[in-house]
Design a protein around this motif. Structure first.
Motif, PDB file in Angstrom:
ATOM      1  N   MET A   1      -3.877  -3.528   3.965  1.00 28.21           N
ATOM      2  CA  MET A   1      -2.880  -3.574   2.897  1.00 28.21           C
ATOM      3  C   MET A   1      -2.614  -2.169   2.381  1.00 28.21           C
ATOM      4  SD  MET A   1      -3.114  -5.470  -0.829  1.00 28.21           S
ATOM      5  CE  MET A   1      -3.141  -7.096  -0.103  1.00 28.21           C
ATOM      6  N   LYS A   2      -1.368  -1.825   2.149  1.00 27.68           N
ATOM      7  CA  LYS A   2      -1.049  -0.540   1.570  1.00 27.68           C
ATOM      8  C   LYS A   2      -1.260  -0.573   0.072  1.00 27.68           C
ATOM      9  CE  LYS A   2       2.313   1.066   4.985  1.00 27.68           C
ATOM     10  NZ  LYS A   2       3.708   1.502   5.190  1.00 27.68           N
ATOM     11  N   THR A   3      -1.749   0.537  -0.465  1.00 29.67           N
ATOM     12  CA  THR A   3      -1.996   0.650  -1.889  1.00 29.67           C
ATOM     13  C   THR A   3      -0.833   1.360  -2.558  1.00 29.67           C
ATOM     14  OG1 THR A   3      -4.359   0.758  -1.532  1.00 29.67           O
ATOM     15  CG2 THR A   3      -3.557   1.574  -3.629  1.00 29.67           C
ATOM     16  N   LYS A   4      -0.341   0.790  -3.616  1.00 28.27           N
ATOM     17  CA  LYS A   4       0.705   1.446  -4.388  1.00 28.27           C
ATOM     18  C   LYS A   4       0.113   2.681  -5.068  1.00 28.27           C
ATOM     19  CE  LYS A   4       4.027  -1.801  -4.123  1.00 28.27           C
ATOM     20  NZ  LYS A   4       5.421  -1.590  -3.779  1.00 28.27           N
ATOM     21  N   HIS A   5       0.792   3.782  -4.957  1.00 26.63           N
ATOM     22  CA  HIS A   5       0.350   5.001  -5.612  1.00 26.63           C
ATOM     23  C   HIS A   5       1.552   5.575  -6.316  1.00 26.63           C
ATOM     24  CE1 HIS A   5      -1.703   9.213  -5.234  1.00 26.63           C
ATOM     25  NE2 HIS A   5      -1.669   8.766  -6.474  1.00 26.63           N
ATOM     26  N   ASN A   6       1.956   4.900  -7.385  1.00 31.49           N
ATOM     27  CA  ASN A   6       3.230   5.201  -8.039  1.00 31.49           C
ATOM     28  C   ASN A   6       3.023   5.506  -9.519  1.00 31.49           C
ATOM     29  OD1 ASN A   6       4.357   4.276  -5.569  1.00 31.49           O
ATOM     30  ND2 ASN A   6       4.210   2.188  -6.335  1.00 31.49           N
ATOM     31  N   ARG A   7       1.992   6.284  -9.836  1.00 29.77           N
ATOM     32  CA  ARG A   7       1.637   6.500 -11.224  1.00 29.77           C
ATOM     33  C   ARG A   7       2.377   7.697 -11.794  1.00 29.77           C
ATOM     34  NH1 ARG A   7      -4.461   5.992 -12.303  1.00 29.77           N
ATOM     35  NH2 ARG A   7      -3.829   4.425 -13.803  1.00 29.77           N
ATOM     36  N   VAL A   8       2.963   7.486 -12.973  1.00 31.83           N
ATOM     37  CA  VAL A   8       3.774   8.505 -13.631  1.00 31.83           C
ATOM     38  C   VAL A   8       3.230   8.753 -15.031  1.00 31.83           C
ATOM     39  CG1 VAL A   8       6.074   8.997 -14.575  1.00 31.83           C
ATOM     40  CG2 VAL A   8       5.846   7.948 -12.310  1.00 31.83           C
ATOM     41  N   GLY A   9       3.204  10.020 -15.424  1.00 32.71           N
ATOM     42  CA  GLY A   9       2.859  10.384 -16.791  1.00 32.71           C
ATOM     43  C   GLY A   9       4.117  10.764 -17.549  1.00 32.71           C
ATOM     44  N   ILE A  10       4.228  10.311 -18.800  1.00 35.87           N
ATOM     45  CA  ILE A  10       5.408  10.589 -19.629  1.00 35.87           C
ATOM     46  C   ILE A  10       4.971  11.376 -20.860  1.00 35.87           C
ATOM     47  CG2 ILE A  10       7.201   9.561 -21.088  1.00 35.87           C
ATOM     48  CD1 ILE A  10       7.277   7.203 -19.157  1.00 35.87           C
ATOM     49  N   ILE A  11       5.706  12.432 -21.166  1.00 32.30           N
ATOM     50  CA  ILE A  11       5.464  13.222 -22.375  1.00 32.30           C
ATOM     51  C   ILE A  11       6.783  13.338 -23.122  1.00 32.30           C
ATOM     52  CG2 ILE A  11       4.645  15.404 -23.324  1.00 32.30           C
ATOM     53  CD1 ILE A  11       3.205  15.901 -20.660  1.00 32.30           C
ATOM     54  N   ALA A  12       6.807  12.825 -24.345  1.00 28.84           N
ATOM     55  CA  ALA A  12       8.021  12.872 -25.162  1.00 28.84           C
ATOM     56  C   ALA A  12       7.621  12.937 -26.633  1.00 28.84           C
ATOM     57  CB  ALA A  12       8.904  11.648 -24.891  1.00 28.84           C
ATOM     58  N   PRO A  13       8.454  13.514 -27.495  1.00 30.81           N
ATOM     59  CA  PRO A  13       8.035  13.799 -28.872  1.00 30.81           C
ATOM     60  C   PRO A  13       7.993  12.603 -29.808  1.00 30.81           C
ATOM     61  CG  PRO A  13      10.278  14.542 -28.521  1.00 30.81           C
ATOM     62  CD  PRO A  13       9.764  14.108 -27.184  1.00 30.81           C
ATOM     63  N   THR A  14       8.761  11.530 -29.530  1.00 29.81           N
ATOM     64  CA  THR A  14       8.811  10.404 -30.463  1.00 29.81           C
ATOM     65  C   THR A  14       8.562   9.077 -29.731  1.00 29.81           C
ATOM     66  OG1 THR A  14      11.181   9.955 -30.174  1.00 29.81           O
ATOM     67  CG2 THR A  14      10.553  11.648 -31.787  1.00 29.81           C
ATOM     68  N   PRO A  15       8.067   8.060 -30.462  1.00 28.08           N
ATOM     69  CA  PRO A  15       7.852   6.740 -29.847  1.00 28.08           C
ATOM     70  C   PRO A  15       9.130   6.157 -29.259  1.00 28.08           C
ATOM     71  CG  PRO A  15       6.680   6.872 -31.934  1.00 28.08           C
ATOM     72  CD  PRO A  15       7.530   8.122 -31.833  1.00 28.08           C
ATOM     73  N   LEU A  16      10.282   6.409 -29.877  1.00 29.57           N
ATOM     74  CA  LEU A  16      11.542   5.876 -29.367  1.00 29.57           C
ATOM     75  C   LEU A  16      11.850   6.458 -27.985  1.00 29.57           C
ATOM     76  CD1 LEU A  16      14.158   4.286 -29.559  1.00 29.57           C
ATOM     77  CD2 LEU A  16      15.157   6.224 -30.827  1.00 29.57           C
ATOM     78  N   ALA A  28      12.170   1.395 -12.094  1.00 34.22           N
ATOM     79  CA  ALA A  28      12.249   2.002 -10.762  1.00 34.22           C
ATOM     80  C   ALA A  28      11.023   1.678  -9.908  1.00 34.22           C
ATOM     81  CB  ALA A  28      12.412   3.512 -10.891  1.00 34.22           C
ATOM     82  N   GLY A  29      10.081   0.906 -10.455  1.00 39.37           N
ATOM     83  CA  GLY A  29       8.929   0.470  -9.676  1.00 39.37           C
ATOM     84  C   GLY A  29       7.689   1.325  -9.827  1.00 39.37           C
ATOM     85  N   TYR A  30       7.627   2.134 -10.883  1.00 34.79           N
ATOM     86  CA  TYR A  30       6.484   3.010 -11.099  1.00 34.79           C
ATOM     87  C   TYR A  30       5.583   2.453 -12.201  1.00 34.79           C
ATOM     88  CZ  TYR A  30       9.071   6.401  -8.315  1.00 34.79           C
ATOM     89  OH  TYR A  30       9.761   7.016  -7.299  1.00 34.79           O
ATOM     90  N   GLU A  31       4.303   2.810 -12.118  1.00 34.76           N
ATOM     91  CA  GLU A  31       3.351   2.445 -13.161  1.00 34.76           C
ATOM     92  C   GLU A  31       3.212   3.608 -14.132  1.00 34.76           C
ATOM     93  OE1 GLU A  31      -1.410   1.583 -13.883  1.00 34.76           O
ATOM     94  OE2 GLU A  31      -0.671   2.024 -11.878  1.00 34.76           O
ATOM     95  N   ILE A  32       3.181   3.301 -15.421  1.00 34.86           N
ATOM     96  CA  ILE A  32       3.035   4.336 -16.438  1.00 34.86           C
ATOM     97  C   ILE A  32       1.545   4.548 -16.693  1.00 34.86           C
ATOM     98  CG2 ILE A  32       3.746   5.125 -18.712  1.00 34.86           C
ATOM     99  CD1 ILE A  32       6.039   4.419 -16.723  1.00 34.86           C
ATOM    100  N   ALA A  33       1.040   5.679 -16.254  1.00 37.10           N
ATOM    101  CA  ALA A  33      -0.384   5.973 -16.431  1.00 37.10           C
ATOM    102  C   ALA A  33      -0.662   6.554 -17.815  1.00 37.10           C
ATOM    103  CB  ALA A  33      -0.854   6.956 -15.357  1.00 37.10           C
ATOM    104  N   VAL A  34       0.235   7.399 -18.301  1.00 36.41           N
ATOM    105  CA  VAL A  34       0.091   8.042 -19.610  1.00 36.41           C
ATOM    106  C   VAL A  34       1.470   8.117 -20.243  1.00 36.41           C
ATOM    107  CG1 VAL A  34      -0.550  10.158 -20.840  1.00 36.41           C
ATOM    108  CG2 VAL A  34      -1.840   9.478 -18.813  1.00 36.41           C
ATOM    109  N   ASN A  35       1.551   7.773 -21.518  1.00 34.39           N
ATOM    110  CA  ASN A  35       2.811   7.896 -22.253  1.00 34.39           C
ATOM    111  C   ASN A  35       2.469   8.377 -23.651  1.00 34.39           C
ATOM    112  OD1 ASN A  35       5.385   7.794 -23.230  1.00 34.39           O
ATOM    113  ND2 ASN A  35       5.734   5.630 -22.798  1.00 34.39           N
ATOM    114  N   THR A  36       2.708   9.665 -23.912  1.00 37.18           N
ATOM    115  CA  THR A  36       2.206  10.238 -25.150  1.00 37.18           C
ATOM    116  C   THR A  36       3.088  11.389 -25.607  1.00 37.18           C
ATOM    117  OG1 THR A  36       0.191  11.119 -26.190  1.00 37.18           O
ATOM    118  CG2 THR A  36       0.692  11.888 -23.969  1.00 37.18           C
ATOM    119  N   SER A  37       2.770  11.911 -26.765  1.00 39.38           N
ATOM    120  CA  SER A  37       3.490  13.059 -27.310  1.00 39.38           C
ATOM    121  C   SER A  37       2.774  14.347 -26.918  1.00 39.38           C
ATOM    122  CB  SER A  37       3.547  12.955 -28.838  1.00 39.38           C
ATOM    123  OG  SER A  37       2.234  13.055 -29.376  1.00 39.38           O
TER     124      SER A  37
END
Length: 341
Positions: A1-16, A28-37
């Protein structure tokens, strides 16, 4: 079985803005690994090899100049910088913006990647390592009422991990009031042999974490390589039809996330020997849930990168050898019971 390796980190200043980016990246089919300011970003995550791409959206301001420079210097992964203009969902420009983000994501980091090779394990060496001693429960636990299910400890291991995990488990008594999930980077075809080798000398019950298997005190469930697992209300394992995120199976980060979400402050982790940084992101979620995180001491590891990475991320409460960890766990359980009483 192939393993999905689609982890994305997001950096943005506000929760919105974080929410807006998470929505379009997940579509787009990616997993959010980190979402922070920028202020809350754990800088050690910039070197985490399981995150394939960073999406950064910052207002045009001189205050971010130094931060942007640090990102560029610390991560080797591609960075998708936003243009500072995110239209609302009802705006006529939104479909065009979303399409442009999806195209850039696909260009920088295509959605599916072949799973990385699992480390080789000398199972014969494990079988020939007999137990010379075994610790006893502290007196305060011997006559205490035993909970139906004690704390959950997730044992994360990769290269050099089986020897360390076996040394740890071999020292624990059968009546230890805790349940264990053992996640080892390994080829799926070697899993049965690993279960037999790890369970050969320990007084604990070591079994495959099959669909429907139950977490129980004194039991070690070995986590499947090819299937994500979740948990039922009565502590059973549910196999999912999909694989794990990240380059290896099982993914320590993904597993720790699932355990922390279900068991909260009852979730705990030990990061044993291994290459890379798998587990450092998940360990931070365990800490946020009120759990405890330990890692193997550098000098006792075959490869210390994995426990060192968790430590560098600031999530590790204590480090020691496998033997020290077994002894400390029994003391911790006695203290945990006293604190919970």
């Amino acid at each position: 079985m192939k393993t999905k390796h689609n982890r994305v980190g997001i950096i943005a200043p506000t929760p919105l803005i974080q929410h807006q980016l998470q929505s379009v990246v997940a579509e787009a089919g990616y997993e959010i690994a980190v979402n922070t300011s920028p202020e809350r970003l754990n800088k050690s995550f910039l070197t985490n090899e399981t995150i394939r791409l960073w999406v950064v959206e910052l207002e045009e301001s001189e205050q971010w100049t130094g931060f942007v420079q640090e990102i560029l210097e610390r991560t080797e992964m591609p960075i998708l910088f936003g243009d500072g203009n995110i239209p609302g969902k009802n705006d006529e420009d939104y479909p065009r913006w979303r399409r442009r983000i999806h195209e850039k994501l696909a260009s920088f980091a295509p959605v599916v990647e072949e799973a990385a090779s699992a480390p080789e394990i000398n199972l014969d060496a494990l079988i020939s390592s007999p137990v010379t001693q075994r610790y006893e429960l502290p007196e305060s636990l011997k006559h205490a009422p035993c909970p139906n299910l004690g704390p959950i400890w997730v044992l994360c291991a990769s290269l050099g991990g089986p020897q360390a995990v076996k040394a740890f488990l071999d020292l624990l008594p059968s009546d230890v009031p805790a349940a264990f999930l053992y996640a080892q980077h390994i080829d799926a075809g070697c899993l049965d042999a690993l279960v037999q080798s790890i369970g050969r000398h320990t007084s604990l019950s070591v079994v495959n974490g099959e669909h429907g298997a139950q977490l129980a005190n004194g039991r070690v469930l070995v986590v499947p390589v090819d299937n994500e697992i979740r948990f039922t209300e009565n502590h059973g394992i549910l196999w999912q039809s999909n694989g794990w995120s990240g380059p290896y199976g099982p993914s320590h980060d993904h597993l720790l996330k699932n355990v922390a979400e279900h068991y909260g402050s009852q979730s705990n982790a030990i990061v044993f020997s291994g290459m890379g940084s798998d587990g450092s992101l998940g360990a931070s979620l365990v800490k946020e849930s009120g759990g405890t995180v330990w890692s193997q001491s550098t000098d006792s590891c075959v490869q210390s990168s994995m426990p060192d990475s968790a430590d560098d991320a600031g999530t590790v409460d204590w480090r020691g050898t496998p033997e020290q960890m077994a002894e400390k766990l029994l003391r911790w359980l006695a203290e945990h019971r006293h604190a919970a009483a």
